[in-house]
Design a protein around this motif. Structure first.
Motif, PDB file in Angstrom:
ATOM      1  N   LEU A 118       0.832  -1.203   0.000  1.00 14.21           N
ATOM      2  CA  LEU A 118       0.000   0.000   0.000  1.00 14.21           C
ATOM      3  C   LEU A 118       0.864   1.250   0.000  1.00 14.21           C
ATOM      4  N   ILE A 119       0.289   2.333  -0.505  1.00 13.86           N
ATOM      5  CA  ILE A 119       0.961   3.630  -0.456  1.00 13.86           C
ATOM      6  C   ILE A 119       0.120   4.536   0.432  1.00 13.86           C
ATOM      7  N   VAL A 120       0.789   5.233   1.325  1.00 13.70           N
ATOM      8  CA  VAL A 120       0.062   6.131   2.208  1.00 13.70           C
ATOM      9  C   VAL A 120       0.935   7.352   2.486  1.00 13.70           C
ATOM     10  N   THR A 121       0.272   8.471   2.762  1.00 16.42           N
ATOM     11  CA  THR A 121       1.045   9.673   3.084  1.00 16.42           C
ATOM     12  C   THR A 121       0.530  10.247   4.415  1.00 16.42           C
ATOM     13  N   THR A 122       1.182  11.289   4.883  1.00 16.46           N
ATOM     14  CA  THR A 122       0.798  11.809   6.203  1.00 16.46           C
ATOM     15  C   THR A 122       0.923  13.333   6.268  1.00 16.46           C
ATOM     16  N   ASP A 123       0.102  13.927   7.156  1.00 15.81           N
ATOM     17  CA  ASP A 123       0.231  15.359   7.402  1.00 15.81           C
ATOM     18  C   ASP A 123       1.333  15.623   8.417  1.00 15.81           C
ATOM     19  N   ASP A 124       1.603  14.604   9.236  1.00 16.66           N
ATOM     20  CA  ASP A 124       2.582  14.772  10.312  1.00 16.66           C
ATOM     21  C   ASP A 124       4.001  14.483   9.822  1.00 16.66           C
ATOM     22  N   ILE A 126       7.223  12.299   9.456  1.00 18.47           N
ATOM     23  CA  ILE A 126       7.369  10.862   9.282  1.00 18.47           C
ATOM     24  C   ILE A 126       8.007  10.228  10.512  1.00 18.47           C
ATOM     25  N   ASP A 127       8.938  10.945  11.104  1.00 18.20           N
ATOM     26  CA  ASP A 127       9.598  10.440  12.327  1.00 18.20           C
ATOM     27  C   ASP A 127       8.583  10.121  13.417  1.00 18.20           C
ATOM     28  N   THR A 128       7.616  11.020  13.565  1.00 24.27           N
ATOM     29  CA  THR A 128       6.610  10.840  14.615  1.00 24.27           C
ATOM     30  C   THR A 128       5.782   9.589  14.349  1.00 24.27           C
ATOM     31  N   ILE A 129       5.375   9.424  13.101  1.00 22.97           N
ATOM     32  CA  ILE A 129       4.558   8.257  12.759  1.00 22.97           C
ATOM     33  C   ILE A 129       5.330   6.976  13.070  1.00 22.97           C
ATOM     34  N   ASN A 130       6.613   6.964  12.708  1.00 24.13           N
ATOM     35  CA  ASN A 130       7.417   5.765  12.938  1.00 24.13           C
ATOM     36  C   ASN A 130       7.453   5.362  14.403  1.00 24.13           C
ATOM     37  N   ASN A 131       7.405   6.361  15.278  1.00 25.76           N
ATOM     38  CA  ASN A 131       7.438   6.062  16.714  1.00 25.76           C
ATOM     39  C   ASN A 131       6.191   5.337  17.183  1.00 25.76           C
ATOM     40  N   TYR A 132       5.097   5.465  16.411  1.00 27.03           N
ATOM     41  CA  TYR A 132       3.840   4.881  16.858  1.00 27.03           C
ATOM     42  C   TYR A 132       3.580   3.512  16.230  1.00 27.03           C
ATOM     43  N   LEU A 133       4.481   3.070  15.365  1.00 24.27           N
ATOM     44  CA  LEU A 133       4.194   1.859  14.570  1.00 24.27           C
ATOM     45  C   LEU A 133       4.048   0.604  15.421  1.00 24.27           C
ATOM     46  N   THR A 134       4.826   0.521  16.516  1.00 29.82           N
ATOM     47  CA  THR A 134       4.723  -0.684  17.345  1.00 29.82           C
ATOM     48  C   THR A 134       3.350  -0.795  17.990  1.00 29.82           C
ATOM     49  N   LYS A 135       2.750   0.402  18.281  1.00 25.45           N
ATOM     50  CA  LYS A 135       1.448   0.394  18.948  1.00 25.45           C
ATOM     51  C   LYS A 135       0.326   0.012  17.995  1.00 25.45           C
ATOM     52  N   THR A 136       0.376   0.526  16.791  1.00 27.61           N
ATOM     53  CA  THR A 136      -0.747   0.333  15.870  1.00 27.61           C
ATOM     54  C   THR A 136      -0.249  -0.311  14.574  1.00 27.61           C
ATOM     55  N   SER A 137      -1.037  -1.272  14.082  1.00 28.42           N
ATOM     56  CA  SER A 137      -0.681  -1.840  12.794  1.00 28.42           C
ATOM     57  C   SER A 137      -1.338  -0.992  11.718  1.00 28.42           C
ATOM     58  N   THR A 175      -4.383   9.294   3.800  1.00 26.28           N
ATOM     59  CA  THR A 175      -3.428   9.829   4.774  1.00 26.28           C
ATOM     60  C   THR A 175      -3.680   9.237   6.153  1.00 26.28           C
ATOM     61  N   VAL A 176      -2.637   9.277   6.949  1.00 23.15           N
ATOM     62  CA  VAL A 176      -2.779   8.924   8.366  1.00 23.15           C
ATOM     63  C   VAL A 176      -2.156  10.033   9.200  1.00 23.15           C
ATOM     64  N   ASN A 177      -2.750  10.295  10.350  1.00 25.09           N
ATOM     65  CA  ASN A 177      -2.231  11.351  11.226  1.00 25.09           C
ATOM     66  C   ASN A 177      -2.180  10.848  12.652  1.00 25.09           C
ATOM     67  N   ILE A 178      -1.454  11.628  13.453  1.00 24.56           N
ATOM     68  CA  ILE A 178      -1.462  11.303  14.878  1.00 24.56           C
ATOM     69  C   ILE A 178      -2.525  12.158  15.532  1.00 24.56           C
ATOM     70  N   GLU A 179      -3.411  11.517  16.231  1.00 26.66           N
ATOM     71  CA  GLU A 179      -4.477  12.252  16.906  1.00 26.66           C
ATOM     72  C   GLU A 179      -4.644  11.630  18.278  1.00 26.66           C
ATOM     73  N   LYS A 180      -4.548  12.409  19.286  1.00 26.51           N
ATOM     74  CA  LYS A 180      -4.703  11.932  20.661  1.00 26.51           C
ATOM     75  C   LYS A 180      -3.822  10.716  20.933  1.00 26.51           C
ATOM     76  N   ASP A 181      -2.554  10.849  20.592  1.00 27.15           N
ATOM     77  CA  ASP A 181      -1.596   9.790  20.897  1.00 27.15           C
ATOM     78  C   ASP A 181      -1.882   8.467  20.166  1.00 27.15           C
ATOM     79  N   LYS A 182      -2.525   8.541  19.011  1.00 25.93           N
ATOM     80  CA  LYS A 182      -2.864   7.333  18.259  1.00 25.93           C
ATOM     81  C   LYS A 182      -2.776   7.635  16.780  1.00 25.93           C
ATOM     82  N   ILE A 183      -2.468   6.615  16.016  1.00 27.33           N
ATOM     83  CA  ILE A 183      -2.521   6.822  14.567  1.00 27.33           C
ATOM     84  C   ILE A 183      -3.979   6.714  14.135  1.00 27.33           C
ATOM     85  N   THR A 184      -4.477   7.716  13.423  1.00 27.57           N
ATOM     86  CA  THR A 184      -5.854   7.646  12.921  1.00 27.57           C
ATOM     87  C   THR A 184      -5.870   7.973  11.431  1.00 27.57           C
TER      88      THR A 184
END
Lengths: 318, 440
Positions: A118-124, A126-137, A175-184
């Motif tokens: 899949l291809i996905v982009t983000t408003d945030d 990229i470093d921040t998103i990577n930090n959340y990857l273990t929490k959310t698939s 897109t995916v973003n970080i919202e309230k300490d979660k990837i949404t």
């Protein structure tokens, strides 16, 4: 016999060359690609099997070209990468705007990569998103959301490549973003001459209807001051001679309107209401798109919403 | 007379079980009764021979002796044949210059029991035993027809074992089989398995071409399918020939169930055959050469299991396989009472501890066990040898050359199996009935 032996030896020659030990391989889960200060940054997220379950380790490489950054990753790796199970690639907006060419070239050149990630982009960041990857698939998030809600969709590399090469279609990115300490899940976006355009939820639904991405999505329609909800069962859209024909089979899952459901004509009324609203939405979306997506030449829209008796809420009344 | 008696006394020096009785029948003449105690029934000798001889007075002639001794089988024999008859369980009476042999054989065998190596849930539970006559009786009991033909031959330069060739009339294979058996040059035949190699000399293959069974209903089934059956003295199993590949997937129990279930069981057996040969090699080649083919969650799972194991996959597989072979061999040689301790040792101690010690990854244990269990479900054990050989062969070739090696190995297997011809019929033929239309 000699011939047979020679054939056998020739056939067996490629053998050992490919030998791998599973424990010497690091399984690549996803890539993230960013560009900062004129340097590509490639993040390779690998899963480390063993002690901690599904621990994701991010390795970073920087370079003037994307290939150089990929090679630089090897400075911090003690295992070979196994790319065949790549789930998604997260690309920053900057790259989509300016350097999509290089990224597509890199991703399509490597034969060991699969074609359906899949291809996905983000408003945030990229470093921040990577930090959340273990929490959310992330890929499960995309899959579930696109299946249930219809505000996003799954863009795979094949489609991106196809759109990129055909030059007629503009690609819409989830897109995916970080919202309230979660990837949404964020809004769908597309770029018109490097200008980012966001699709609202209604527009996203219309886009999904046109591009046949509707699965089990929920459509909520207004009836007077109240609302009723339909769950899509089947959907089919066709563009022929600048006419868009849409057929959606739904079931009624939530109903708050005043009309008497025992009346046979009520279902027809609801179908008409839904058809009209979706049609209006489609017109609105198409007109709203500045450089239009596939709907540029669409003049007439025909929508046909059907509410099936089976599985309808309070079906025994109908 | 003196000559024979002297010869017998000389024989007694080396065979202490030879019993020679000298009975005075009248003033001037003696009568000798000789038999081997170990192979004759002393009851029979007492009841039918000694009792009469001692009570009646012999009046000089052979005719009198015969008249005194009622209802027991006897033969007039040559003096030269004396020892041969003695060794066959006869009692010899020597009077003047005449020799008479009375049949007083002892029943030196167990009764008919249920099959040990081919247990069956349904259907007859009679198994062949070491008695030649009883074995033929078990077959005749099932095929009451004058078309059942039994030819007897004596094979073995020293043992002179009686071999029976049993077939139904008009069987054109019988003459070929007889010819092959006549050409056998061997010192002794202890069991019917000895003649296996002599029958199938032309095919250089590992696949079994002669089937051994101890079930009487199996034997009758094969006979009715126009196969030839070989029975040997002192052998608790019989040989069926020719047998084709599919014969090993059909058990006599299949005919006692509904068609659907029998077909299902045959399908399962066939799956087991393929699985037990290819599973370990397929696993090795996929893990070592094409991990890309494994789905992502499974790959992570395998990878986390392999992370701590010190050996390459093939070594791990061989370690486990050889352990299993040892257990298998040990189990078959252990008396029943001690079998449990062996299985506890094998399953718990070896299986679990080797995984805990980090020598072997758990997934390898699963793969090897599935493949080994699958190889054990066959009723006829001869096919297990082939399965083992090809399993190891494919494991080696696929650990060296990956999936390509595996495919080539399987091709060699197919080449092997399809090149066998038995009595002008391909080995992999699926038409198992050898009865021709005109014979029906």
């Amino acid at each position: 016999m000699k011939k047979l032996l020679i054939i056998l030896i020739i056939l067996l020659l490629p053998g050992c060359y490919n030998y791998k030990e599973l424990k010497d391989l690091s399984i690549v889960y996803s890539f993230s690609i960013d560009k900062k200060e004129n340097e590509y940054i490639l993040y390779v997220n690998t899963i480390k099997p063993g002690e901690e379950k599904n621990k994701i380790i991010t390795n970073t490489g920087k370079g003037k070209t994307i290939m150089a950054s990929a090679r630089n990753i090897n400075n911090s790796l003690d295992l070979n990468l196994l790319n065949s199970n790549l789930e998604y690639v997260l690309i920053s907006k900057e790259i989509i705007k300016n350097d999509l060419n290089e990224v597509i070239d890199y991703l399509s050149r490597d034969t060991r990569l699969p074609f359906n990630f899949l291809i996905v982009t983000t408003d945030d960041n990229i470093d921040t998103i990577n930090n959340y990857l273990t929490k959310t698939s992330l890929e499960n998030l995309l899959k579930i959301s696109s299946n249930k809600n219809g505000y996003t969709y799954l863009l795979d590399f094949k489609t991106l490549l196809h759109n990129y090469l055909s030059k007629e279609k503009e690609t819409v990115y989830p897109t995916v973003n970080i919202e309230k300490d979660k990837i949404t899940i964020g809004n769908l976006i597309y770029f018109n001459n490097k200008e980012e355009i966001k699709l609202s939820k209604e527009e996203a639904l219309s886009f999904n209807i046109i591009s046949n991405n509707i699965k089990n999505n929920l459509i909520t329609i207004k009836c007077g001051n109240k609302y009723f909800s339909l769950e899509a069962l089947k959907s089919k859209s066709k563009i022929k001679n600048n006419n868009l024909k849409t057929y959606i089979e739904t079931k009624l899952v939530s109903y708050e309107c005043d009309y008497d459901l025992n009346n046979i004509n009520t279902i027809k009324l609801l179908e008409n209401l839904a058809s009209k609203e979706i049609k209006d939405n489609l017109y609105y979306t198409i007109n709203n798109m500045k450089k239009d997506y596939i709907a540029t030449k669409i003049k007439n829209i025909e929508t046909n919403i059907k509410i099936t008796k089976e599985g309808t809420l309070r079906g025994d009344l109908l | 007379m003196e000559k024979i008696v002297n010869k017998l006394y000389k024989l007694k020096e080396t065979s202490p079980d030879l019993m020679i009785k000298k009975i005075k029948v009248n003033l001037f003449s003696y009568l000798y009764v000789a038999s081997f105690e170990t192979i004759t029934s002393s009851d029979k000798i007492n009841d039918f021979i000694l009792k009469y001889i001692s009570s009646k007075r012999i009046i000089n002639t052979k005719k009198d002796i015969k008249n005194f001794i009622p209802s027991i089988n006897y033969v007039d024999i040559n003096k030269d044949e004396t020892i041969n008859y003695l060794l066959n369980g006869f009692t010899i009476i020597i009077y003047k210059n005449e020799v008479i042999a009375f049949e007083t054989r002892a029943d030196l065998d167990r009764g008919i029991a249920s099959p040990q190596s081919e247990p069956s849930l349904r259907g007859p539970k009679e198994a062949f035993i070491e008695n030649y006559q009883k074995n033929i009786g078990l077959i005749r009991k099932r095929i009451k027809s004058e078309k059942l033909i039994i030819d007897e031959l004596n094979i073995g330069n020293k043992s002179k074992t009686k071999i029976g060739i049993i077939y139904l009339k008009n069987n054109n294979l019988a003459s070929k089989v007889k010819e092959k058996i006549n050409n056998i040059n061997i010192d002794s035949i202890v069991d019917i398995n000895y003649i296996k190699d002599f029958i199938d000399k032309d095919n250089h293959t590992l696949f079994p071409t002669v089937l051994y069974t101890e079930k009487a209903d199996d034997a009758a089934r094969f006979l009715l399918n126009n196969r030839v059956i070989l029975i040997s003295e002192n052998s608790p199993s019989i040989a069926v020939l020719p047998t084709y590949f599919m014969d090993y997937f059909i058990s006599s129990e299949d005919f006692y169930h509904k068609k659907f279930f029998s077909s299902f069981m045959r399908f399962i057996r066939f799956m087991a055959f393929i699985l037990s040969i290819t599973l370990p090699s397929f696993f090795i080649s996929i893990i070592n050469y094409d991990p890309e083919m494994i789905p992502f969650p499974l790959l992570i799972n395998f990878s986390s299991q392999r992370i701590n194991s010190p050996f390459p996959l093939i070594i791990e597989a061989f370690l486990l396989m050889i352990t299993f072979e040892l257990l298998y061999e040990g189990d078959s040689k252990t008396p029943e009472g001690r079998g449990t301790s062996l299985s506890v040792l094998g399953a718990l101690v070896l299986g679990e501890s080797s995984v805990k010690a980090g020598l072997i990854s758990p997934i390898m244990v699963i793969v090897v066990s599935i493949s080994s269990i699958a190889s054990l479900i066959f009723t006829y054990h001869d096919i297990q040898g082939v399965i083992r050989f090809y399993r190891y062969f494919l494991m080696i070739i696929s650990s060296l050359f990956g999936i390509i090696g595996l495919i080539i190995g399987i091709e060699l297997l197919l080449l092997d199996i399809s090149s066998i011809t038995l009595f002008n019929k391909p080995y992999i033929s699926s038409n198992l009935s050898l009865i021709k239309k005109e014979d029906k």
